[in-house]
Design a protein around this motif. Structure first.
Motif, PDB file in Angstrom:
ATOM      1  N   THR A  69       0.841  -1.185   0.000  1.00  0.00           N
ATOM      2  CA  THR A  69       0.000   0.000   0.000  1.00  0.00           C
ATOM      3  C   THR A  69       0.878   1.238   0.000  1.00  0.00           C
ATOM      4  O   THR A  69       1.763   1.375   0.842  1.00  0.00           O
ATOM      5  N   LEU A  70       0.640   2.125  -0.944  1.00  0.00           N
ATOM      6  CA  LEU A  70       1.404   3.359  -1.044  1.00  0.00           C
ATOM      7  C   LEU A  70       1.026   4.303   0.091  1.00  0.00           C
ATOM      8  O   LEU A  70      -0.154   4.489   0.392  1.00  0.00           O
ATOM      9  N   GLY A  71       2.010   4.888   0.723  1.00  0.00           N
ATOM     10  CA  GLY A  71       1.767   5.913   1.732  1.00  0.00           C
ATOM     11  C   GLY A  71       1.580   5.410   3.143  1.00  0.00           C
ATOM     12  O   GLY A  71       1.221   6.186   4.020  1.00  0.00           O
ATOM     13  N   VAL A  72       1.802   4.121   3.378  1.00  0.00           N
ATOM     14  CA  VAL A  72       1.697   3.592   4.736  1.00  0.00           C
ATOM     15  C   VAL A  72       2.928   2.757   5.057  1.00  0.00           C
ATOM     16  O   VAL A  72       3.618   2.266   4.168  1.00  0.00           O
ATOM     17  N   LEU A  73       3.185   2.603   6.339  1.00  0.00           N
ATOM     18  CA  LEU A  73       4.300   1.802   6.809  1.00  0.00           C
ATOM     19  C   LEU A  73       3.740   0.692   7.691  1.00  0.00           C
ATOM     20  O   LEU A  73       3.148   0.967   8.734  1.00  0.00           O
ATOM     21  N   ASP A  74       3.886  -0.545   7.246  1.00  0.00           N
ATOM     22  CA  ASP A  74       3.414  -1.698   8.006  1.00  0.00           C
ATOM     23  C   ASP A  74       4.544  -2.289   8.824  1.00  0.00           C
ATOM     24  O   ASP A  74       5.691  -2.346   8.367  1.00  0.00           O
ATOM     25  N   GLY A  75       4.226  -2.727  10.020  1.00  0.00           N
ATOM     26  CA  GLY A  75       5.223  -3.362  10.878  1.00  0.00           C
ATOM     27  C   GLY A  75       4.552  -4.182  11.954  1.00  0.00           C
ATOM     28  O   GLY A  75       3.325  -4.358  11.957  1.00  0.00           O
ATOM     29  N   THR A  76       5.346  -4.683  12.860  1.00  0.00           N
ATOM     30  CA  THR A  76       4.859  -5.481  13.982  1.00  0.00           C
ATOM     31  C   THR A  76       5.120  -4.716  15.263  1.00  0.00           C
ATOM     32  O   THR A  76       6.242  -4.229  15.489  1.00  0.00           O
ATOM     33  N   LEU A  77       4.101  -4.608  16.101  1.00  0.00           N
ATOM     34  CA  LEU A  77       4.236  -3.915  17.372  1.00  0.00           C
ATOM     35  C   LEU A  77       5.139  -4.743  18.289  1.00  0.00           C
ATOM     36  O   LEU A  77       4.822  -5.886  18.606  1.00  0.00           O
ATOM     37  N   GLU A  78       6.270  -4.176  18.677  1.00  0.00           N
ATOM     38  CA  GLU A  78       7.206  -4.864  19.579  1.00  0.00           C
ATOM     39  C   GLU A  78       6.832  -4.586  21.030  1.00  0.00           C
ATOM     40  O   GLU A  78       6.594  -5.504  21.785  1.00  0.00           O
ATOM     41  N   THR A  79       6.848  -3.298  21.402  1.00  0.00           N
ATOM     42  CA  THR A  79       6.564  -2.922  22.785  1.00  0.00           C
ATOM     43  C   THR A  79       5.867  -1.570  22.834  1.00  0.00           C
ATOM     44  O   THR A  79       5.965  -0.774  21.909  1.00  0.00           O
TER      45      THR A  79
END
Length: 124
Positions: A69-79
């Protein structure tokens, strides 16, 4: 975080750059000497304001997580600390930011959107 420069424009407060990351293609304001299109480089990403869970930060379903998706940053919540400091894992890198509201559980896929991000080149 290793990124690739996709596009360069002149923004209101300096160079505005589209970067391809492991978490999506994002627009950032660039600090330092402007990169060149196609260049691979390392950056630190910074979000200057406090974000809100359910607005700029939201959970992402498994189906959505695989869609670029353009314009978003996906990641995994660490803490998430008691003061709202969030560590978001994006590929092999982390992004630290501040958020208010009720966060999801660590390990949840999340998406960062609709906020100003600044990239600072690093010498890694």
């Amino acid at each position: 975080m290793e990124v690739q420069v996709i596009r360069l424009e002149q923004g209101d407060i300096g160079p505005r750059i589209a970067l391809k990351t492991q978490g999506g293609v994002i627009w950032v304001y660039w600090r330092g000497d402007p990169p060149t299109r196609g260049q691979f480089t390392n950056v630190e990403l910074a979000v200057s304001r406090v974000l809100t869970w359910g607005e700029e930060l939201e959970t992402v379903s498994a189906a959505e997580a695989g869609e670029p998706t353009l314009g978003v940053l996906d990641g995994t919540l660490e803490t998430v600390d008691a003061d709202g400091t969030v560590i978001l894992r994006v590929g092999h890198s982390v992004v630290m930011l501040s958020a208010e509201g009720t966060p999801p559980a660590p390990g949840t896929r999340v998406r960062l959107r609709n906020c100003e991000i600044t990239a600072y080149p690093t010498n890694l």
